[in-house]
Design a protein around this motif. Structure first.
Motif, PDB file in Angstrom:
ATOM      1  N   ALA A   1      34.825  78.515  24.746  1.00  0.00           N
ATOM      2  CA  ALA A   1      35.308  79.251  25.907  1.00  0.00           C
ATOM      3  C   ALA A   1      34.441  80.475  26.147  1.00  0.00           C
ATOM      4  O   ALA A   1      33.701  80.933  25.264  1.00  0.00           O
ATOM      5  CB  ALA A   1      36.759  79.665  25.698  1.00  0.00           C
ATOM      6  N   THR A   2      34.540  81.009  27.345  1.00  0.00           N
ATOM      7  CA  THR A   2      33.837  82.240  27.712  1.00  0.00           C
ATOM      8  C   THR A   2      34.869  83.285  28.117  1.00  0.00           C
ATOM      9  O   THR A   2      36.055  82.967  28.340  1.00  0.00           O
ATOM     10  CB  THR A   2      32.878  81.991  28.889  1.00  0.00           C
ATOM     11  N   ALA A   3      34.412  84.500  28.259  1.00  0.00           N
ATOM     12  CA  ALA A   3      35.313  85.559  28.731  1.00  0.00           C
ATOM     13  C   ALA A   3      35.835  85.216  30.126  1.00  0.00           C
ATOM     14  O   ALA A   3      37.000  85.484  30.458  1.00  0.00           O
ATOM     15  CB  ALA A   3      34.570  86.891  28.744  1.00  0.00           C
ATOM     16  N   ALA A   4      34.977  84.591  30.938  1.00  0.00           N
ATOM     17  CA  ALA A   4      35.381  84.224  32.300  1.00  0.00           C
ATOM     18  C   ALA A   4      36.483  83.170  32.290  1.00  0.00           C
ATOM     19  O   ALA A   4      37.346  83.157  33.177  1.00  0.00           O
ATOM     20  CB  ALA A   4      34.171  83.721  33.084  1.00  0.00           C
ATOM     21  N   ASP A   5      36.470  82.268  31.306  1.00  0.00           N
ATOM     22  CA  ASP A   5      37.517  81.253  31.228  1.00  0.00           C
ATOM     23  C   ASP A   5      38.898  81.905  31.130  1.00  0.00           C
ATOM     24  O   ASP A   5      39.854  81.463  31.773  1.00  0.00           O
ATOM     25  CB  ASP A   5      37.295  80.332  30.025  1.00  0.00           C
ATOM     26  N   TRP A   6      39.001  82.934  30.307  1.00  0.00           N
ATOM     27  CA  TRP A   6      40.276  83.636  30.152  1.00  0.00           C
ATOM     28  C   TRP A   6      40.633  84.421  31.410  1.00  0.00           C
ATOM     29  O   TRP A   6      41.774  84.390  31.873  1.00  0.00           O
ATOM     30  CB  TRP A   6      40.212  84.573  28.949  1.00  0.00           C
ATOM     31  N   ALA A   7      39.658  85.105  31.970  1.00  0.00           N
ATOM     32  CA  ALA A   7      39.917  85.946  33.144  1.00  0.00           C
ATOM     33  C   ALA A   7      40.249  85.110  34.382  1.00  0.00           C
ATOM     34  O   ALA A   7      41.068  85.514  35.215  1.00  0.00           O
ATOM     35  CB  ALA A   7      38.702  86.830  33.423  1.00  0.00           C
ATOM     36  N   ASP A   8      39.619  83.935  34.495  1.00  0.00           N
ATOM     37  CA  ASP A   8      39.756  83.133  35.706  1.00  0.00           C
ATOM     38  C   ASP A   8      40.822  82.051  35.632  1.00  0.00           C
ATOM     39  O   ASP A   8      40.993  81.283  36.579  1.00  0.00           O
ATOM     40  CB  ASP A   8      38.412  82.467  36.046  1.00  0.00           C
ATOM     41  N   LEU A   9      41.549  81.970  34.532  1.00  0.00           N
ATOM     42  CA  LEU A   9      42.538  80.902  34.401  1.00  0.00           C
ATOM     43  C   LEU A   9      43.539  80.872  35.556  1.00  0.00           C
ATOM     44  O   LEU A   9      43.878  79.785  36.048  1.00  0.00           O
ATOM     45  CB  LEU A   9      43.270  81.017  33.058  1.00  0.00           C
ATOM     46  N   PRO A  10      44.021  82.015  36.058  1.00  0.00           N
ATOM     47  CA  PRO A  10      44.962  81.965  37.191  1.00  0.00           C
ATOM     48  C   PRO A  10      44.367  81.301  38.434  1.00  0.00           C
ATOM     49  O   PRO A  10      45.111  80.782  39.276  1.00  0.00           O
ATOM     50  CB  PRO A  10      45.287  83.445  37.449  1.00  0.00           C
ATOM     51  N   LYS A  11      43.044  81.288  38.542  1.00  0.00           N
ATOM     52  CA  LYS A  11      42.404  80.658  39.708  1.00  0.00           C
ATOM     53  C   LYS A  11      42.614  79.146  39.715  1.00  0.00           C
ATOM     54  O   LYS A  11      42.511  78.510  40.770  1.00  0.00           O
ATOM     55  CB  LYS A  11      40.910  80.985  39.742  1.00  0.00           C
ATOM     56  N   ASN A  12      42.874  78.575  38.546  1.00  0.00           N
ATOM     57  CA  ASN A  12      43.163  77.140  38.499  1.00  0.00           C
ATOM     58  C   ASN A  12      44.374  76.807  39.366  1.00  0.00           C
ATOM     59  O   ASN A  12      44.393  75.801  40.070  1.00  0.00           O
ATOM     60  CB  ASN A  12      43.435  76.690  37.062  1.00  0.00           C
ATOM     61  N   LEU A  13      45.397  77.662  39.281  1.00  0.00           N
ATOM     62  CA  LEU A  13      46.621  77.424  40.057  1.00  0.00           C
ATOM     63  C   LEU A  13      46.414  77.702  41.534  1.00  0.00           C
ATOM     64  O   LEU A  13      47.070  77.103  42.393  1.00  0.00           O
ATOM     65  CB  LEU A  13      47.775  78.264  39.508  1.00  0.00           C
ATOM     66  N   GLU A  14      45.485  78.602  41.853  1.00  0.00           N
ATOM     67  CA  GLU A  14      45.131  78.816  43.251  1.00  0.00           C
ATOM     68  C   GLU A  14      44.432  77.577  43.805  1.00  0.00           C
ATOM     69  O   GLU A  14      44.631  77.201  44.964  1.00  0.00           O
ATOM     70  CB  GLU A  14      44.220  80.043  43.379  1.00  0.00           C
ATOM     71  N   MET A  15      43.621  76.937  42.958  1.00  0.00           N
ATOM     72  CA  MET A  15      42.915  75.724  43.381  1.00  0.00           C
ATOM     73  C   MET A  15      43.901  74.591  43.642  1.00  0.00           C
ATOM     74  O   MET A  15      43.652  73.716  44.475  1.00  0.00           O
ATOM     75  CB  MET A  15      41.906  75.313  42.305  1.00  0.00           C
ATOM     76  N   GLU A  16      45.027  74.597  42.937  1.00  0.00           N
ATOM     77  CA  GLU A  16      46.026  73.540  43.132  1.00  0.00           C
ATOM     78  C   GLU A  16      46.421  73.422  44.595  1.00  0.00           C
ATOM     79  O   GLU A  16      46.582  72.315  45.121  1.00  0.00           O
ATOM     80  CB  GLU A  16      47.256  73.828  42.271  1.00  0.00           C
ATOM     81  N   ASP A  17      46.577  74.554  45.280  1.00  0.00           N
ATOM     82  CA  ASP A  17      46.958  74.519  46.691  1.00  0.00           C
ATOM     83  C   ASP A  17      45.916  73.801  47.532  1.00  0.00           C
ATOM     84  O   ASP A  17      46.241  73.114  48.508  1.00  0.00           O
ATOM     85  CB  ASP A  17      47.160  75.940  47.223  1.00  0.00           C
ATOM     86  N   ASN A  18      44.648  73.942  47.158  1.00  0.00           N
ATOM     87  CA  ASN A  18      43.579  73.266  47.898  1.00  0.00           C
ATOM     88  C   ASN A  18      43.577  71.763  47.639  1.00  0.00           C
ATOM     89  O   ASN A  18      43.218  70.971  48.512  1.00  0.00           O
ATOM     90  CB  ASN A  18      42.215  73.855  47.520  1.00  0.00           C
ATOM     91  N   VAL A  19      43.970  71.381  46.425  1.00  0.00           N
ATOM     92  CA  VAL A  19      44.051  69.956  46.099  1.00  0.00           C
ATOM     93  C   VAL A  19      45.227  69.321  46.841  1.00  0.00           C
ATOM     94  O   VAL A  19      45.110  68.217  47.388  1.00  0.00           O
ATOM     95  CB  VAL A  19      44.200  69.729  44.580  1.00  0.00           C
ATOM     96  N   ILE A  20      46.356  70.016  46.871  1.00  0.00           N
ATOM     97  CA  ILE A  20      47.523  69.515  47.603  1.00  0.00           C
ATOM     98  C   ILE A  20      47.200  69.426  49.082  1.00  0.00           C
ATOM     99  O   ILE A  20      47.530  68.446  49.756  1.00  0.00           O
ATOM    100  CB  ILE A  20      48.735  70.426  47.369  1.00  0.00           C
ATOM    101  N   GLY A  21      46.523  70.442  49.606  1.00  0.00           N
ATOM    102  CA  GLY A  21      46.193  70.501  51.027  1.00  0.00           C
ATOM    103  C   GLY A  21      47.233  71.296  51.789  1.00  0.00           C
ATOM    104  O   GLY A  21      48.433  71.139  51.585  1.00  0.00           O
ATOM    105  N   SER A  22      46.773  72.163  52.658  1.00  0.00           N
ATOM    106  CA  SER A  22      47.696  73.009  53.424  1.00  0.00           C
ATOM    107  C   SER A  22      48.121  72.297  54.704  1.00  0.00           C
ATOM    108  O   SER A  22      47.502  71.332  55.146  1.00  0.00           O
ATOM    109  CB  SER A  22      47.010  74.338  53.780  1.00  0.00           C
ATOM    110  N   ASN A  23      49.189  72.812  55.307  1.00  0.00           N
ATOM    111  CA  ASN A  23      49.666  72.241  56.566  1.00  0.00           C
ATOM    112  C   ASN A  23      48.688  72.477  57.711  1.00  0.00           C
ATOM    113  O   ASN A  23      48.810  71.854  58.772  1.00  0.00           O
ATOM    114  CB  ASN A  23      51.037  72.827  56.918  1.00  0.00           C
ATOM    115  N   GLU A  24      47.722  73.353  57.501  1.00  0.00           N
ATOM    116  CA  GLU A  24      46.721  73.614  58.533  1.00  0.00           C
ATOM    117  C   GLU A  24      45.596  72.579  58.513  1.00  0.00           C
ATOM    118  O   GLU A  24      44.812  72.480  59.449  1.00  0.00           O
ATOM    119  CB  GLU A  24      46.107  75.010  58.350  1.00  0.00           C
ATOM    120  N   ARG A  25      45.499  71.805  57.439  1.00  0.00           N
ATOM    121  CA  ARG A  25      44.490  70.754  57.338  1.00  0.00           C
ATOM    122  C   ARG A  25      45.080  69.438  57.856  1.00  0.00           C
ATOM    123  O   ARG A  25      46.297  69.259  57.875  1.00  0.00           O
ATOM    124  CB  ARG A  25      44.066  70.557  55.884  1.00  0.00           C
TER     125      ARG A  25
END
Length: 450
Positions: free
Chosen positions: A170-194
């Protein structure tokens, strides 16, 4: 050549072979001069040193079973005192928690997380994402059997089902950026605007193939099937989130190359995995279904047919759109806590030649009916439900219920609904039909009753 010289060369050759055999025997003796317990202790020491050797610990995307579930990123930082700091993207809680671990000796060496932490969320039998996994949980484990190291990675297999798990540094960025994984989930699901419709498109540098694409956020699992006649390739894959995109397992194999890391493009909502020599795979949006069927025609005339969304069984159906799910939640938010949507059922051409939607609820709330007539848009292959009167469970005419206004508006879209008989089943043998708006991101999943 003289006989004497021949003997010299033969003697030399035999001597070399003898010495070589002695060396091989010595190697073999060195290999087996330790008892099984001694060899296990060496492996235990080797694993212990490896776990402590990475400055920022280790990372794994744990695909517990990539035939039904996606991947869950876990970060570990091991300490010599037998404690481990851990974080995961299993849910929105990405905080770091401390627990204990042991390197245990049995028939092999294993890394075991002995006190409860994030990894245990995948192994709890009473914590399951879909009814099919009832009493099985997320099929995960907290005891990893040690299988050695390769290219700086530590290789394990889950004791529960033999699934391979690889720890990478792991890197320091892996720990710091872990919450971004859940932000990416919304992009995988797709928004109602897409757009609602999505496809997977692959190219080997010359030939392009297209597949439908559906994703279930509950299981983090995607299904893709070819839309081309005579080309029966499918890609069903678990999905793991990263700060910049997704990782899939099994990999999408195109032109002999395995593509597993997809990068997100916010401009168009696509995810692209790039190989070499023009090889690529792209998950992207489409403004129309990839295949528009005539499956709606059975609803145009007698005999009677029925199709029902049953909340208890279809709430997690991957073919429900985010907009449909949000409208169901909106209804529930405006009901007492003891009441929920039970069914939304279409009846076409009953014994009196009438068609209507039945809205039923749990908790004693009375039924409501919305009558409609049916029209066909043969050019666009859509089914149009023309709204009529509302009735109570007693048959009395009533005003449009505010509770159902928004969801009913989508169903009665004047541009119509695409209807598709799906190839899969959910829990029961009934065929699955989906009703999808021609102009919005509304799609509901139903059982057929015919």
């Amino acid at each position: 050549m003289k006989i004497k010289n021949i003997y010299k060369y033969l003697f030399a050759a035999i001597l070399i072979l003898h010495l070589s055999a002695c060396n091989n025997n010595t190697d073999a003796e060195q290999l087996f001069d330790k008892t099984p317990t001694e060899r296990l202790n060496i492996q235990k020491s080797e694993l212990s040193q490896a776990l402590l050797s990475s400055q920022f610990g280790w990372k794994t995307v744990y695909f517990t079973d990539n035939t039904v579930l996606g991947g869950y990123t876990h970060l570990f930082r091991f300490a010599q005192d037998g404690t481990v700091e851990m974080a995961s993207d299993f849910d929105s809680d990405t905080d770091v928690y401390k627990s204990e671990y042991e390197i245990q000796l049995g028939s092999t060496v294993s890394l075991t997380f002995t006190t409860k932490n994030r990894i245990h969320l995948l192994s709890e039998s009473d914590n399951y994402p879909i009814p099919a996994l009832r009493a099985k949980g997320y099929l995960g484990d907290f005891q990893f059997l040690y299988y050695g190291q390769e290219n700086g990675e530590i290789i394990f297999k889950a004791n529960r089902n033999g699934t391979e798990i690889r720890f990478v540094k792991a890197t320091a960025a892996d720990w710091a950026d872990l919450p971004k994984n859940l932000e990416m989930e919304d992009n995988v699901i797709g928004s109602n605007e897409r757009p609602l419709f999505r496809l997977l498109e692959t190219t080997d540098g010359t030939t392009v193939h297209k597949f439908d694409f559906s994703f279930s956020p509950v299981t983090r699992f995607a299904e893709s099937n070819s839309i081309e006649a005579g080309y029966s390739v499918s890609y069903n894959m678990g999905v793991g989130y990263t700060p910049t995109g997704i990782v899939v397992s099994p990999a999408v194999e195109v032109g002999g190359q395995k593509l597993s890391n997809f990068v997100y493009n916010d401009a168009d909502g696509s995810f692209t995995a790039t190989g070499t020599g023009g090889v690529s795979a792209v998950i992207k949006y489409s403004t129309k279904p990839l295949i528009i069927t005539d499956d709606y025609k059975v609803m145009l005339q007698a005999p009677q047919t029925g199709y029902a969304y049953i909340n208890a069984n279809l709430a997690t159906a991957p073919t429900n759109s985010a907009l449909f799910n949000s409208l169901i939640k909106e209804i529930h938010a405006n009901l007492p806590s003891t009441q929920k949507v039970n069914r939304i059922q279409f009846t076409f051409n009953d014994a009196f030649g009438e068609s209507y939607i039945t809205y039923s609820f749990t908790g004693g709330k009375a039924l409501m009916y919305h009558n409609f007539t049916v029209q066909e848009d043969a050019v666009n292959k859509t089914l149009i439900l023309v709204p009529g009167t509302w009735q109570s469970n007693t048959g009395a005419i009533i005003a449009e219920p505010a509770l159902l206004k928004n969801i009913d508006k989508e169903i009665m879209n004047p541009s119509g609904l695409y209807v598709k008989k799906e190839a899969f089943k959910i829990q029961f043998t009934n065929n699955i039909y989906t009703f999808t708006s021609a102009t919005s991101n509304f799609r509901m999943t139903t059982y057929a009753f015919q």
